[in-house]
Design an enzyme around this catalytic site. Sequence first.
Site, PDB file in Angstrom:
ATOM      1  N   ASN A 147       0.814  -1.223   0.000  1.00  0.00           N
ATOM      2  CA  ASN A 147       0.000   0.000   0.000  1.00  0.00           C
ATOM      3  C   ASN A 147       0.847   1.274   0.000  1.00  0.00           C
ATOM      4  O   ASN A 147       0.360   2.347   0.360  1.00  0.00           O
ATOM      5  CB  ASN A 147      -1.014  -0.010   1.164  1.00  0.00           C
ATOM      6  CG  ASN A 147      -0.331  -0.146   2.521  1.00  0.00           C
ATOM      7  OD1 ASN A 147       0.869   0.038   2.638  1.00  0.00           O
ATOM      8  ND2 ASN A 147      -1.107  -0.464   3.553  1.00  0.00           N
ATOM      9  N   ARG A 285       2.767   7.081  11.983  1.00  0.00           N
ATOM     10  CA  ARG A 285       2.117   6.554  13.182  1.00  0.00           C
ATOM     11  C   ARG A 285       1.810   7.701  14.138  1.00  0.00           C
ATOM     12  O   ARG A 285       2.625   8.619  14.302  1.00  0.00           O
ATOM     13  CB  ARG A 285       3.010   5.528  13.899  1.00  0.00           C
ATOM     14  CG  ARG A 285       3.055   4.160  13.222  1.00  0.00           C
ATOM     15  CD  ARG A 285       1.690   3.456  13.185  1.00  0.00           C
ATOM     16  NE  ARG A 285       1.712   2.197  12.472  1.00  0.00           N
ATOM     17  CZ  ARG A 285       1.258   2.015  11.223  1.00  0.00           C
ATOM     18  NH1 ARG A 285       0.744   3.018  10.528  1.00  0.00           N
ATOM     19  NH2 ARG A 285       1.286   0.809  10.669  1.00  0.00           N
ATOM     20  N   GLN A 314      -5.855   3.328  18.442  1.00  0.00           N
ATOM     21  CA  GLN A 314      -6.827   3.143  17.360  1.00  0.00           C
ATOM     22  C   GLN A 314      -7.749   1.984  17.708  1.00  0.00           C
ATOM     23  O   GLN A 314      -7.229   0.933  18.053  1.00  0.00           O
ATOM     24  CB  GLN A 314      -6.097   2.894  16.040  1.00  0.00           C
ATOM     25  CG  GLN A 314      -5.392   4.139  15.556  1.00  0.00           C
ATOM     26  CD  GLN A 314      -4.841   4.021  14.146  1.00  0.00           C
ATOM     27  OE1 GLN A 314      -4.201   4.934  13.664  1.00  0.00           O
ATOM     28  NE2 GLN A 314      -5.051   2.912  13.479  1.00  0.00           N
ATOM     29  N   HIS A 333      -7.866   6.089  10.069  1.00  0.00           N
ATOM     30  CA  HIS A 333      -6.705   5.454   9.425  1.00  0.00           C
ATOM     31  C   HIS A 333      -7.145   4.749   8.132  1.00  0.00           C
ATOM     32  O   HIS A 333      -7.529   3.576   8.149  1.00  0.00           O
ATOM     33  CB  HIS A 333      -6.087   4.450  10.406  1.00  0.00           C
ATOM     34  CG  HIS A 333      -4.734   3.978  10.004  1.00  0.00           C
ATOM     35  ND1 HIS A 333      -3.886   3.344  10.868  1.00  0.00           N
ATOM     36  CD2 HIS A 333      -4.072   4.029   8.829  1.00  0.00           C
ATOM     37  CE1 HIS A 333      -2.763   3.029  10.247  1.00  0.00           C
ATOM     38  NE2 HIS A 333      -2.860   3.426   8.987  1.00  0.00           N
TER      39      HIS A 333
HETATM   40  P1  NAD Z   1      10.122   1.488   4.502  1.00  0.00           P
HETATM   41  O1  NAD Z   1      10.637   0.401   5.369  1.00  0.00           O
HETATM   42  O2  NAD Z   1      10.191   1.335   3.025  1.00  0.00           O
HETATM   43  O3  NAD Z   1      10.873   2.850   4.867  1.00  0.00           O
HETATM   44  C1  NAD Z   1      11.097   3.269   6.166  1.00  0.00           C
HETATM   45  C2  NAD Z   1      12.275   4.228   6.135  1.00  0.00           C
HETATM   46  O4  NAD Z   1      12.379   4.848   7.413  1.00  0.00           O
HETATM   47  C3  NAD Z   1      13.622   3.556   5.860  1.00  0.00           C
HETATM   48  O5  NAD Z   1      14.217   4.150   4.738  1.00  0.00           O
HETATM   49  C4  NAD Z   1      14.409   3.807   7.125  1.00  0.00           C
HETATM   50  O6  NAD Z   1      15.773   3.981   6.886  1.00  0.00           O
HETATM   51  C5  NAD Z   1      13.751   5.081   7.626  1.00  0.00           C
HETATM   52  N1  NAD Z   1      13.975   5.362   9.040  1.00  0.00           N
HETATM   53  C6  NAD Z   1      14.031   4.483  10.071  1.00  0.00           C
HETATM   54  N2  NAD Z   1      14.300   5.156  11.213  1.00  0.00           N
HETATM   55  C7  NAD Z   1      14.388   6.468  10.885  1.00  0.00           C
HETATM   56  C8  NAD Z   1      14.670   7.641  11.626  1.00  0.00           C
HETATM   57  N3  NAD Z   1      14.874   7.593  12.949  1.00  0.00           N
HETATM   58  N4  NAD Z   1      14.707   8.833  10.977  1.00  0.00           N
HETATM   59  C9  NAD Z   1      14.494   8.897   9.640  1.00  0.00           C
HETATM   60  N5  NAD Z   1      14.226   7.802   8.880  1.00  0.00           N
HETATM   61  C10 NAD Z   1      14.191   6.608   9.502  1.00  0.00           C
HETATM   62  O7  NAD Z   1       8.646   1.749   4.996  1.00  0.00           O
HETATM   63  P2  NAD Z   1       7.438   2.439   4.208  1.00  0.00           P
HETATM   64  O8  NAD Z   1       6.702   1.404   3.440  1.00  0.00           O
HETATM   65  O9  NAD Z   1       7.931   3.651   3.520  1.00  0.00           O
HETATM   66  O10 NAD Z   1       6.512   2.820   5.443  1.00  0.00           O
HETATM   67  C11 NAD Z   1       6.943   3.756   6.407  1.00  0.00           C
HETATM   68  C12 NAD Z   1       5.963   3.786   7.567  1.00  0.00           C
HETATM   69  O11 NAD Z   1       4.711   4.300   7.117  1.00  0.00           O
HETATM   70  C13 NAD Z   1       5.623   2.402   8.129  1.00  0.00           C
HETATM   71  O12 NAD Z   1       6.556   1.987   9.097  1.00  0.00           O
HETATM   72  C14 NAD Z   1       4.260   2.627   8.741  1.00  0.00           C
HETATM   73  O13 NAD Z   1       4.378   3.059  10.086  1.00  0.00           O
HETATM   74  C15 NAD Z   1       3.672   3.757   7.904  1.00  0.00           C
HETATM   75  N6  NAD Z   1       2.577   3.271   7.012  1.00  0.00           N
HETATM   76  C16 NAD Z   1       1.351   3.827   7.182  1.00  0.00           C
HETATM   77  C17 NAD Z   1       0.305   3.418   6.377  1.00  0.00           C
HETATM   78  C18 NAD Z   1      -1.062   4.054   6.500  1.00  0.00           C
HETATM   79  O14 NAD Z   1      -2.042   3.454   6.069  1.00  0.00           O
HETATM   80  N7  NAD Z   1      -1.164   5.247   7.050  1.00  0.00           N
HETATM   81  C19 NAD Z   1       0.494   2.402   5.421  1.00  0.00           C
HETATM   82  C20 NAD Z   1       1.787   1.888   5.256  1.00  0.00           C
HETATM   83  C21 NAD Z   1       2.815   2.316   6.071  1.00  0.00           C
END
Ligand code: NAD
Length: 385
Positions: A147, A285, A314, A333
Amino acid sequence: MAKILCVLYPDPEVGYPPEYARDDIPTIASYANGQKAPVTDDIGFRPGELVGCVSGELGLRPYLESLGHELIVTSDKDGPNSEFERHLPDAEIVISQPFWPAYLTPDRIARAKKLKLAITAGIGSDHVDLAAATKNNITVAEVTGSNSISVAEHVVMMVLSLVRNYLPSHEYARNGGWNIADCVSRSYDVEGMKFGTIAAGRIGLAVLRRLKPFGLDLHYTDPHRLAPEIEKELGLTYHPEPHSLIQTMDIVNLQMPLYPSTEHFFNDELFSQMKRGAYLVNTARGKLVDRDAVVRALESGQLAGYAGDVWYPQPAPADHPWRTMPWNGMTPHISGTSLSAQARYAAGTLEILKWFFEKKPIPEVYFIAHEGKLAGAGAHAYKLT
Ligand code: NAD
């Protein structure tokens, strides 16, 4: 035979199935990084159907029952007398979605003596205590990539709606009003503004790509630096640490995962360092920001707007202050559970179950934790502290 305990959000109040607005959805075969999308040949639903709610069952029942497994699907997930607690001690697999998370706390993990696999139908596995999961050798897997674009599109929508003052202006029109001056006195163009994303993983990078044609000055921070050709293509400025980005941006996007050391990352101190009138979008989050500090920053005018779809806990209680704080563009969400996203993460959940029961290897990229440690996508993005 295994018990599979699946927690999904409640059915629509208008009844199930709802009346669909469209008859089909495009098929997405692979993602921007070349990863193949889950195969949808033998899923137990038609892509585009609402499968993320209890009656939709992610389409999993035909497959699981054909093998004689027991599938329990419920939305009753909180409190000691919940269905979830009742079935947890016998469950071998727990499936949960971040939109309606079944929190797997250390206490619950201690009671889940048979639990081998926790699947996140979607992305973001912070509802599982990853330290407890690794200690108890529970595999945590999610449908990586399923997603990411759904969320990136939502972020772009929120950036534009906040900066252009779309939601209040829409309310004006709905309520029969026509005071253009009231609508536009908080309305700007995004063109030329500085936009920075905190984390440029799958979603953060997709947001940068989508905003490029709007003529923004694009910045990012992430412990993993992007490839030089991507930085060049998008004209990105890299910040090795978040503070220089936060201090200079007009718009900040928060996209990093939640783990113990990122909890309450945005607090009063950090808000005070932002440019007055900056916007913050958070689809990562809710717990990444201090709940009341956001309210204070909006009330004082330090923030010009806050939008997102993630809360804590949530479902959010009816009196959660983010529902009513000024200049907010909050939704429940929803960004990662469009009907398009559901088709992919439900198919991906089925794939993970098949690999598990057929004792085939689950692709590394789907792991958050495995064999007692962070693994795959989890090892890249999360920390245990
Ligand atoms: P991903 O694993 O592709 O990317 C996460 C990135 O965060 C990585 O590049 C990592 O290096 C970076 N990161 C980790 N710690 C960090 C820090 N302290 N400072 C800066 N960057 C940091 O994940 P993604 O698919 O891009 O998803 C990211 C987040 O989005 C998920 O963990 C989830 O919490 C959230 N998400 C929300 C929804 C929604 O429906 N709202 C859906 C999917 C994901």
